[in-house]
Design an enzyme around this catalytic site. Structure first.
Site, PDB file in Angstrom:
ATOM      1  N   ASP A  80       0.731  -1.282   0.038  1.00 21.26           N
ATOM      2  CA  ASP A  80       0.061  -0.119  -0.029  1.00 21.26           C
ATOM      3  C   ASP A  80       0.883   1.168  -0.080  1.00 21.26           C
ATOM      4  OD1 ASP A  80      -2.778  -0.419  -0.280  1.00 21.26           O
ATOM      5  OD2 ASP A  80      -3.287  -0.354   1.922  1.00 21.26           O
TER       6      ASP A  80
ATOM      7  N   ASP B 181     -11.259  -5.646  11.017  1.00 21.79           N
ATOM      8  CA  ASP B 181     -11.497  -7.101  10.903  1.00 21.79           C
ATOM      9  C   ASP B 181     -12.800  -7.383  11.825  1.00 21.79           C
ATOM     10  OD1 ASP B 181     -10.365  -5.621  13.141  1.00 21.79           O
ATOM     11  OD2 ASP B 181      -8.559  -7.085  13.545  1.00 21.79           O
TER      12      ASP B 181
HETATM   13  O1  LIG Z   1      -3.368   1.591   4.742  1.00 20.76           O
HETATM   14  C1  LIG Z   1      -3.048   0.352   5.389  1.00 20.76           C
HETATM   15  C2  LIG Z   1      -2.652   0.335   6.718  1.00 20.76           C
HETATM   16  C3  LIG Z   1      -2.425  -0.987   7.247  1.00 20.76           C
HETATM   17  N1  LIG Z   1      -2.089  -1.832   6.331  1.00 20.76           N
HETATM   18  C4  LIG Z   1      -1.459  -3.364   7.031  1.00 20.76           C
HETATM   19  O2  LIG Z   1      -2.389  -3.501   8.157  1.00 20.76           O
HETATM   20  C5  LIG Z   1      -1.493  -4.482   8.840  1.00 20.76           C
HETATM   21  C6  LIG Z   1      -1.687  -4.252  10.423  1.00 20.76           C
HETATM   22  O3  LIG Z   1      -0.961  -3.170  10.787  1.00 20.76           O
HETATM   23  P1  LIG Z   1      -0.403  -2.959  12.223  1.00 20.76           P
HETATM   24  O4  LIG Z   1      -0.018  -1.546  12.354  1.00 20.76           O
HETATM   25  O5  LIG Z   1       0.487  -4.158  12.554  1.00 20.76           O
HETATM   26  O6  LIG Z   1      -1.559  -3.173  13.238  1.00 20.76           O
HETATM   27  P2  LIG Z   1      -1.929  -3.988  14.418  1.00 20.76           P
HETATM   28  O7  LIG Z   1      -2.484  -3.291  15.548  1.00 20.76           O
HETATM   29  O8  LIG Z   1      -0.645  -4.750  15.188  1.00 20.76           O
HETATM   30  O9  LIG Z   1      -2.866  -4.826  13.677  1.00 20.76           O
HETATM   31  C7  LIG Z   1      -4.110  -5.663  14.384  1.00 20.76           C
HETATM   32  O10 LIG Z   1      -5.203  -4.858  14.451  1.00 20.76           O
HETATM   33  C8  LIG Z   1      -5.549  -4.340  12.856  1.00 20.76           C
HETATM   34  C9  LIG Z   1      -6.877  -3.526  12.958  1.00 20.76           C
HETATM   35  O11 LIG Z   1      -6.523  -2.280  13.727  1.00 20.76           O
HETATM   36  C10 LIG Z   1      -5.675  -5.648  12.092  1.00 20.76           C
HETATM   37  O12 LIG Z   1      -5.948  -5.054  10.692  1.00 20.76           O
HETATM   38  C11 LIG Z   1      -4.335  -6.393  12.239  1.00 20.76           C
HETATM   39  O13 LIG Z   1      -4.597  -7.654  10.960  1.00 20.76           O
HETATM   40  C12 LIG Z   1      -4.259  -6.897  13.448  1.00 20.76           C
HETATM   41  O14 LIG Z   1      -3.163  -7.782  13.661  1.00 20.76           O
HETATM   42  C13 LIG Z   1      -0.224  -4.476   8.466  1.00 20.76           C
HETATM   43  O15 LIG Z   1       0.319  -5.524   7.900  1.00 20.76           O
HETATM   44  C14 LIG Z   1       0.020  -3.009   7.444  1.00 20.76           C
HETATM   45  O16 LIG Z   1       0.584  -3.330   6.594  1.00 20.76           O
HETATM   46  C15 LIG Z   1      -2.438  -1.751   5.092  1.00 20.76           C
HETATM   47  O17 LIG Z   1      -2.099  -2.748   4.366  1.00 20.76           O
HETATM   48  N2  LIG Z   1      -2.792  -0.667   4.558  1.00 20.76           N
END
Ligand SMILES: O=c1ccn([C@@H]2O[C@H](COP(=O)(O)OP(=O)(O)O[C@H]3O[C@H](CO)[C@@H](O)[C@H](O)[C@H]3O)[C@@H](O)[C@H]2O)c(=O)[nH]1
Ligand SMILES: [Mn+2]
Ligand SMILES: [Zn+2]
Ligand SMILES: [Zn+2]
EC number: 2.4.1.12
Length: 918
Positions: free
Chosen positions: A300, A619
């Protein structure tokens, strides 16, 4: 078979001992038992190789299927679940013919025939059963310890066989480890392939997983204590061997379903390419037929760094994947694999492996150097933007305004691995972004991947992971298939969620990063209702569930899915896959079309189908939508964690993550998809709805929580108490409430296996998050609705370097989120000082009530303790908390000193005392 007739009989000999003939050719009414249900797993009991009903227990004929029987005998409590008769241990006969599931204990009692009669039709004139003319020998039940003739079976041959069998049994005590040894024994000894196949057929009807109930001594008290939590709690166990036997037999083309695996990434600075690369490598090396796995990486951030490192990774995979498969190593993410220590003395390691491992480690180091060079190069963008290796400008130089990009690596037409084998397909996807178009963050990225993958490979199932969540268990896909391809579960299951597990968290998990309580209590509990919520990563979907209902006209199909005939055609493929003759170039053109930014206009993407838009916790929303349609989900916790990821371990990042989650919940609460009022069509179970409501309203609790945290301090400062007067009855109620909460907690910990420490961290972080992130989320959420200010998805940074000393834990970044908990903390500390000084001044009788108030203030501080630690940072490893407490105690003692100042006269003291109190 005929050529080896003698041996065939030999193998039948074993069967006779257990076979209870299901007599359909007898004169009187036959009882159909072919559909008998196993009392353990609920599956069909099934037949033996000869078409008889399988009977596990000769004593009571309790209906148990063969897999359950074998499981009980090998790993269970080794006795009949009903009458508790012990099962015989598994042994081999001298001629190499294993005796396995088909021989239960060779014993029979006189009432046995009766129970058999009800099951399997009428008996013969002597109490003997009718004989099936098709069989080489008659059927009978034998107790070798008794005189055989007393059973009316005056057959010398029979007697000899039994005697012989007994002898052999005594001689041979070789354990059979799996039932396949049984099948092979037959093949070699008798060549009875037909029988073998039939046995395999029997297995094909068996469920691929089973529910393992939690013992009632753990569950019953829990259920009694809290009625609202009367949930049918369950554990699950999968049978990978049965899955293999049914869909993935040796020497035959695999029948396993094709799966597309999605990896989402956005910012290569916060999400280091090496982290993503490790995830990708673990997917490419997964234990699943290579032509049935495809890996899609969504970028992205349209970063050339991500693209180039993926290209390097594809190259490295050609060496890494065969190495993993040859030596069957775990985990298959190189960074984590090589970080493991190997005990060369203990783990029976072959010298050739040691050599190859070392060579591979060197290769990985070299690969890492190349990746790091790419990262170093990418630190500062040249003025004219990035240029690709072939000299053309990188199309994604502006991450907010660029065309869609797709690159296919490896796979069918790509390079083979170093052993000459095919590799799974690896696809780089960066969807088109243009100003003025909503891109819907991660949910938008996932929907683009659904469409690209439908056009290119069309796996019947999808599995998505965050870029930092690597496959820690190479059999994870098979674990998921145990449910998805199960005859009973498969049709109604929308997804299989695996728990999130983490690496690199400080030993005490100061900020409850592991979320153990959520994963091991909440989700596990939900598995007993309609299934766990979707947590965004480590989740395998049924593609159909993401498409909603499918019966509609061509026109409405286009309205729902958008204008792509190729995509729409793909949605009709029941088993997934694409027509073999299709030309990749045409498909790629279509793939670019389906990731264009206008594609979703006036379609149902993000509204009704795919990942649902409107919340930064896409999610929860996505899973909820499926549950509201009546799908169930499954929680799968294999003993070796399926996926592992990283978590933000410093205080500020953690609070920001929790803020995003809470904000996402508020967004759902204030949207049309709010579980309080959405989806009353009778398909969402009530308790499941309750759970969803709980996951979205929790940020609101921050408001009362804040008051509760301030009250003790307020009491201490003003001298008043929360409870006006502690009457005996009131304190009784209070204590009862406290005890009941405590008991629920303890019982919950007993069935979930969560440790006290994890539970306490969770409690603490609940207060820390409640007084900061949750509170902010409530206001930001309201702002979004009232003022239309959009929320953004701030990704957490995923640490790449393994310094190991948790330096990251002590990183301090200023954020406004820190203000309210700090205020609460100081307020309570001041309250304690003031309260104590007041008591000192007011004499003996005021100490009693003071302790009550102090208790509450200290209770608040105890909850905020990790926060305090985080605020103070490391500061040269001096336990700074000691300093704080010393200041606190110092002030108290100094007040005390003032109070009993020996130099002041009695009269002056009395005056001052009066002055304070009046
Ligand atoms: O515009 C965006 C923003 C984020 N992501 C992806 O979303 C994922 C999750 O992001 P992260 O910063 O790791 O968030 P976490 O809080 O650790 O993630 C949890 O919470 C998120 C919801 O807030 C879920 O989407 C994730 O799957 C879940 O692991 C990563 O792979 C990012 O690359 C995208 O692909 N596009
Ligand atoms: Mn994450
Ligand atoms: Zn029994
Ligand atoms: Zn069973």
């Amino acid at each position: 078979m005929e050529a080896n007739a003698g041996l065939v009989a030999g193998s039948h000999r074993r069967n006779e001992l257990v076979r209870i003939r299901h007599d359909s050719d007898s004169g009187s009414k036959p009882v159909d038992v072919s559909g008998q249900i196993c009392k353990i797993c609920g599956g069909v009991v099934g037949l033996t190789a000869d078409g008889d009903v399988f009977v596990a227990c000769n004593e009571c004929a309790y209906p148990v299927c063969r897999p359950c029987y074998e499981y009980e005998r090998k790993e269970g409590d080794q006795s009949c679940p009903k009458c508790k008769t012990r099962h015989e241990p598994i042994r081999l006969l001298t001629n190499g013919q294993p005796v396995s599931g088909e021989i239960p204990f060779p014993c029979a009692t006189s009432d046995y025939n009766q129970s058999v009669r009800t099951n399997s039709g009428p008996l013969g004139p002597n109490g003997d059963k009718h004989l099936d003319p098709r069989l080489p020998v008659p059927v009978r039940i034998v107790d070798p310890s008794k005189d055989l003739n007393s059973y009316g079976l005056g057959n010398v041959d029979w007697k000899e066989r039994v005697e012989g069998w007994k002898l052999k049994q005594d001689k041979n005590m070789i354990q059979v480890t799996s039932r396949y040894a049984d099948g092979k024994g037959d093949m070699e000894g008798t060549g009875s392939n037909g029988e073998e196949l039939q046995m395999a057929d029997d297995d094909a009807r068996q469920p691929l997983s089973r529910v393992v109930p939690i013992s009632s001594s753990h569950m019953t008290p829990y259920r009694i204590v809290i009625i609202l939590r009367l949930i049918i709690l369950v554990n699950r166990e999968t049978y990978l061997d049965r899955l293999a036997l049914r869909f993935d037999r040796e020497g035959e083309p695999s029948q396993l379903a094709p799966i597309d695996v999605f990896v989402s990434t956005v910012d290569p600075l916060k999400e280091p390419p090496l982290v993503t690369a490790n995830t990708v490598l673990s997917i490419l090396a997964v234990d699943y037929p290579v032509d049935k796995v495809s890996c899609y990486v969504s970028d992205d951030g349209s970063a050339m760094l991500t693209f180039e490192s993926l290209s390097e990774t594809a190259e490295f995979a050609r060496k890494w994947v065969p190495f993993c498969k040859k030596h069957n190593i775990e985990p298959r993410a190189p960074e984590f694999y090589f970080a493991q220590k190997i005990d060369y003395l203990k783990d029976k390691i072959q010298p050739s492996f040691v050599k190859e491992r070392r060579a591979m480690k060197r290769e990985y180091e070299e690969y890492k150097v190349r990746i790091n060079a790419l990262v170093a190069k990418a630190q500062k963008m040249p003025e004219e933007g990035w240029t690709m290796q072939d000299g053309t400008p990188w199309p994604g130089n502006n991450s907010r305004d660029h065309p869609g990009m797709i690159q296919v690596f490896l796979g069918h037409n790509g390079g083979l691995d170093t052993d000459g084998n095919e590799l799974p397909r690896l696809v780089y996807v960066s969807r088109e972004k243009r100003p003025g178009f909503q891109h819907h963050k991660k949910a938008g990225a996932m929907n683009a991947l659904i469409r690209v993958s439908a056009v290119l490979t069309n796996g019947a199932y999808l599995l998505n992971v965050d870029c930092d969540h690597y496959f820690n268990n190479s059999k994870a896909l098979k674990e998921a298939m145990c449910f998805m391809m199960d005859p009973a579960y498969g049709k109604k299951t929308c997804y299989v969620q695996f728990p999130q597990r983490f690496d690199g968290i400080d030993n005490h998990d100061r900020y409850a990063n592991r979320n153990i309580v959520f994963f091991d209590i909440n989700l596990k509990g939900l598995d007993g209702i309609q299934g766990p919520v979707y947590v965004g990563t480590g989740c395998c979907f049924n593609r159909k569930a993401l498409y909603g209902a499918l019966l509609m006209s061509q026109k409405s199909l286009e309205k729902r899915f958008g204008q792509s005939p190729v995509f729409i055609a793909a949605t009709f493929m029941e088993q997934g896959g694409i027509p073999p003759s299709t030309n990749l170039a045409t498909l790629l053109k279509e793939a670019i079309h389906v990731i264009s930014c206008g594609y979703e206009d006036k379609t149902e993407w993000g509204k009704e189908i795919g990942w649902i838009y409107g919340s930064v916790t896409e999610d929860i929303l996505t899973g909820f939508k499926m549950h509201a349609r009546g799908w169930i989900s499954i929680y799968c916790m294999p003993p070796r964690p399926a996926f592992k990821g990283s978590a933000p371990i410093n205080l500020s990042d953690r609070l920001n993550q929790v803020l995003r989650w809470a904000l996402g919940s508020i967004e759902i609460l204030l949207s049309r998809h709010c579980p309080i009022w959405y989806g009353y069509n009778g398909k969402l179970r009530l308790l499941e709805r309750l759970a969803y409501i709980n996951t979205i309203v929790y940020p609101l609790t921050s408001i009362p929580l804040l008051f509760y945290c301030c009250l003790p301090a307020l009491c201490l400062l003003t001298g008043k108490f929360i409870i006006p007067e502690l009457s005996n009855l009131a304190s009784m109620w209070f204590i009862l409430l406290f005890v009941s909460i405590f008991t629920t907690g303890i019982l919950e910990l007993r069935w979930s296996g969560v440790s006290i420490e994890d539970w306490w961290r969770n409690e603490q972080f609940w207060v820390i998050g409640g007084t900061s992130a949750h509170l902010f989320a409530v206001f930001q959420g309201l702002l979004k609705v009232l003022a239309g200010i959009d929320t953004n998805f701030t990704v957490t940074s995923k640490a790449s370097d393994d310094d190991g000393d948790f330096a990251e834990l002590y990183v301090f970044k200023w954020t406004t989120l820190l203000i309210p908990p700090t205020t609460v903390l100081i307020f309570n500390m001041v309250g304690i000082v003031a309260g104590v000084s007041h008591a000192i001044n007011s004499g003996y009788q005021s100490w009693g009530p003071l302790f009550g108030k102090l208790f509450f203030a200290i209770w608040v501080i105890a909850h905020l303790y990790p926060f305090l630690k985080g605020l103070l940072g490391r500061q040269n490893r001096t336990p700074t908390i000691v300093i704080v407490w010393s200041i606190l105690l110092a002030s108290i003692f100094s007040l005390l000193w003032v109070r009993i100042d020996p130099f002041t006269s009695d009269a002056a003291k009395a005056a001052s005392q009066c002055g304070v109190n009046c």
